[in-house]
Design an enzyme around this catalytic site. Structure first.
Site, PDB file in Angstrom:
ATOM      1  N   THR A 161       0.843  -1.206   0.000  1.00 31.40           N
ATOM      2  CA  THR A 161       0.000   0.000   0.000  1.00 31.40           C
ATOM      3  C   THR A 161       0.875   1.252   0.000  1.00 31.40           C
ATOM      4  OG1 THR A 161      -1.516   1.429   1.236  1.00 31.40           O
ATOM      5  CG2 THR A 161      -0.372  -0.196   2.530  1.00 31.40           C
ATOM      6  N   ASP A 163      -0.056   3.777   1.327  1.00 34.22           N
ATOM      7  CA  ASP A 163      -0.386   4.486   2.575  1.00 34.22           C
ATOM      8  C   ASP A 163       0.570   4.149   3.730  1.00 34.22           C
ATOM      9  OD1 ASP A 163      -2.504   5.613   1.277  1.00 34.22           O
ATOM     10  OD2 ASP A 163      -3.996   4.213   2.054  1.00 34.22           O
ATOM     11  N   ARG A 198       2.095  32.723  -4.665  1.00 33.56           N
ATOM     12  CA  ARG A 198       0.782  32.207  -4.256  1.00 33.56           C
ATOM     13  C   ARG A 198       0.885  31.232  -3.083  1.00 33.56           C
ATOM     14  NH1 ARG A 198      -1.009  30.751 -10.409  1.00 33.56           N
ATOM     15  NH2 ARG A 198      -2.269  32.602 -10.810  1.00 33.56           N
TER      16      ARG A 198
HETATM   17  O1  F6P Z   1      -4.812   2.188  -1.816  1.00 31.13           O
HETATM   18  C1  F6P Z   1      -4.775   3.251  -0.952  1.00 31.13           C
HETATM   19  C2  F6P Z   1      -5.354   4.470  -1.602  1.00 31.13           C
HETATM   20  O2  F6P Z   1      -4.573   4.839  -2.709  1.00 31.13           O
HETATM   21  C3  F6P Z   1      -5.506   5.623  -0.651  1.00 31.13           C
HETATM   22  O3  F6P Z   1      -4.345   6.361  -0.466  1.00 31.13           O
HETATM   23  C4  F6P Z   1      -6.597   6.411  -1.340  1.00 31.13           C
HETATM   24  O4  F6P Z   1      -7.256   7.209  -0.393  1.00 31.13           O
HETATM   25  C5  F6P Z   1      -7.479   5.337  -1.877  1.00 31.13           C
HETATM   26  O5  F6P Z   1      -6.664   4.218  -2.065  1.00 31.13           O
HETATM   27  C6  F6P Z   1      -8.153   5.654  -3.182  1.00 31.13           C
HETATM   28  O6  F6P Z   1      -9.000   4.610  -3.491  1.00 31.13           O
HETATM   29  P1  F6P Z   1      -9.638   4.337  -4.923  1.00 31.13           P
HETATM   30  O7  F6P Z   1      -8.547   3.856  -5.818  1.00 31.13           O
HETATM   31  O8  F6P Z   1     -10.652   3.301  -4.692  1.00 31.13           O
HETATM   32  O9  F6P Z   1     -10.177   5.647  -5.425  1.00 31.13           O
END
Ligand code: F6P
Length: 384
Positions: A161, A163, A198
């Site tokens: 991930t 994240d 900005r």
């Molecule tokens: O996989 C994690 C993630 O990329 C997060 O960082 C993000 O908020 C989410 O998935 C986005 O999800 P989707 O691809 O379903 O829009």
């Protein structure tokens, strides 16, 4: 004598003649593999690591790739893969198996045709007589992986991930590649922000945790970083912009996580927050922050959202090595017949973490962590 397990299997499926086949098949090492949830860089590198390790150490390996995540396992949609399928994919982003989101909260509900999804996954695993299922995924994926483990399947998982929010590992693959991309975005914004004088907001992925925003923000020299773990006060954000103005800095860069939340919103009950979001006039929190800054300072504010670019493209060298190492260790666990683990990374060592310890927990940033203290000493404002 046939092993009791095979006789039982044969009796259940009413196919006594399968016993002989089972005897032959049994000597094979048969693994299933799937990628689930949002994709990220180095999924292919990790799978390649697993399969190369197995093929280099045994010549009787069969690999079944389930397509589009758990969906493939539920509906028996798979492809048999050979070493060739894993050749040349170290540097390729995305996943050769495809992925999908199959939410854990409904995994135990029957599908629209009444199919018991968990039972279907177990049946497909047993029909193919798999020795193990390798699952690559993030938080939701690990909850289902742990459920399948509890249901008696042999599972080994790998932490993917952007994240970096999986419990039990200091790092997930995909994260460093995404940090690079988000940092590049902030770098690009820096020059145009400086030219125009900005305030610029760069919205970075991460709904629940701010690892990506914190790292890209620091790497990109952001002046203000807003994270889900540290609720912000918009007046503190405005103070920082005005302080920079007074010091002669004509621009301000703000890195905002998708899940950044104001102190006011963080204090709301679930019901109140839901109500607020029902009539929310902004596409995301960054636009709310931009609007408030504009109103309070009269400054020109722009928002940039790199979005899914952060998950795309080729994995960075760190992720290629890291995912290969994790994959290789996962392969080694399978060769040793050790199941029920996520292969993770702790204190600079690759480790195996029991799945039950990983599932259902988020690794969030501790607001008192040293990295936050250091960032503050550097003058970065978190709006708190
Ligand atoms: O996989 C994690 C993630 O990329 C997060 O960082 C993000 O908020 C989410 O998935 C986005 O999800 P989707 O691809 O379903 O829009």
């Amino acid at each position: 004598m046939f092993p009791i397990a095979y006789c039982t299997y044969a009796l259940i499926y009413g196919k006594i003649n399968l016993i002989i086949i089972n005897q032959e098949v049994r000597s094979m090492l048969r693994i299933g593999m799937l990628t689930s949830g949002g994709d990220c860089q180095a999924l292919n590198a990790a799978m390649r690591g697993v399969v190369k390790t197995l093929l280099n150490n045994r010549d009787d390996v069969e690999v079944y790739g389930f397509l589009e995540g758990y969906k493939g396992l539920i509906y028996g949609n798979f492809r048999m893969l050979t070493g060739k399928d894993f050749s040349g994919i170290l540097t390729v982003g995305g996943t050769i198996l495809g992925t999908s989101r199959t939410p854990f909260k409904t995994i135990q509900d029957p599908d629209e045709n009444g199919l018991d999804k968990v039972d279907a996954m177990k049946q497909n695993y047993h029909k193919l007589q798999l020795n193990c299922l390798v699952i690559l995924g993030g938080n939701g994926t690990h909850k289902t992986a742990n459920l399948l483990r509890k249901e008696g399947l042999n599972i080994v998982t790998l932490p993917k991930t952007i994240d970096n929010d999986l419990w039990g590992t200091d790092m997930t693959f995909g994260f460093q590649s995404a940090v690079n991309i988000a940092t590049d975005a902030i770098d690009c914004i820096h020059t145009t922000a400086a030219s125009h004088g900005r305030v610029f907001i760069v919205e970075v992925m991460g709904h629940k945790v701010g690892w990506l925003t914190l790292n890209a923000g620091m790497a990109g020299g952001a002046d203000i970083i807003l994270l889900p773990e540290i609720p912000y006060d918009i007046d503190k954000v405005v103070d920082k912009i005005e302080e920079r103005d007074k010091n002669g800095s004509r621009f301000t860069i703000i890195a905002v996580a998708e899940g950044a939340i104001s102190k006011k919103a963080a204090k709301m009950s679930k019901k109140e927050y839901k109500e607020k979001m029902k009539n929310y006039p902004y596409p995301s929190v960054s636009y709310e922050v931009a609007d408030q800054i504009q109103k309070k300072t009269g400054r020109e504010v722009r928002v940039t959202v790199p979005g899914h670019m952060q998950r795309g493209g080729s994995p960075c060298p760190y992720d290629r090595v890291f995912a290969s190492r994790l994959g290789s260790e996962a392969g080694d666990l399978i060769l040793k017949g050790e199941y029920g683990f996520m292969v993770g990374y702790k204190n600079r060592e690759i480790v195996k973490v029991p799945l039950e310890d990983v599932a259902g927990k988020l690794k969030m940033i501790d607001p008192d962590a040293s990295i936050i203290k250091e960032a503050k000493l550097l003058g970065i404002c978190f709006g708190d």
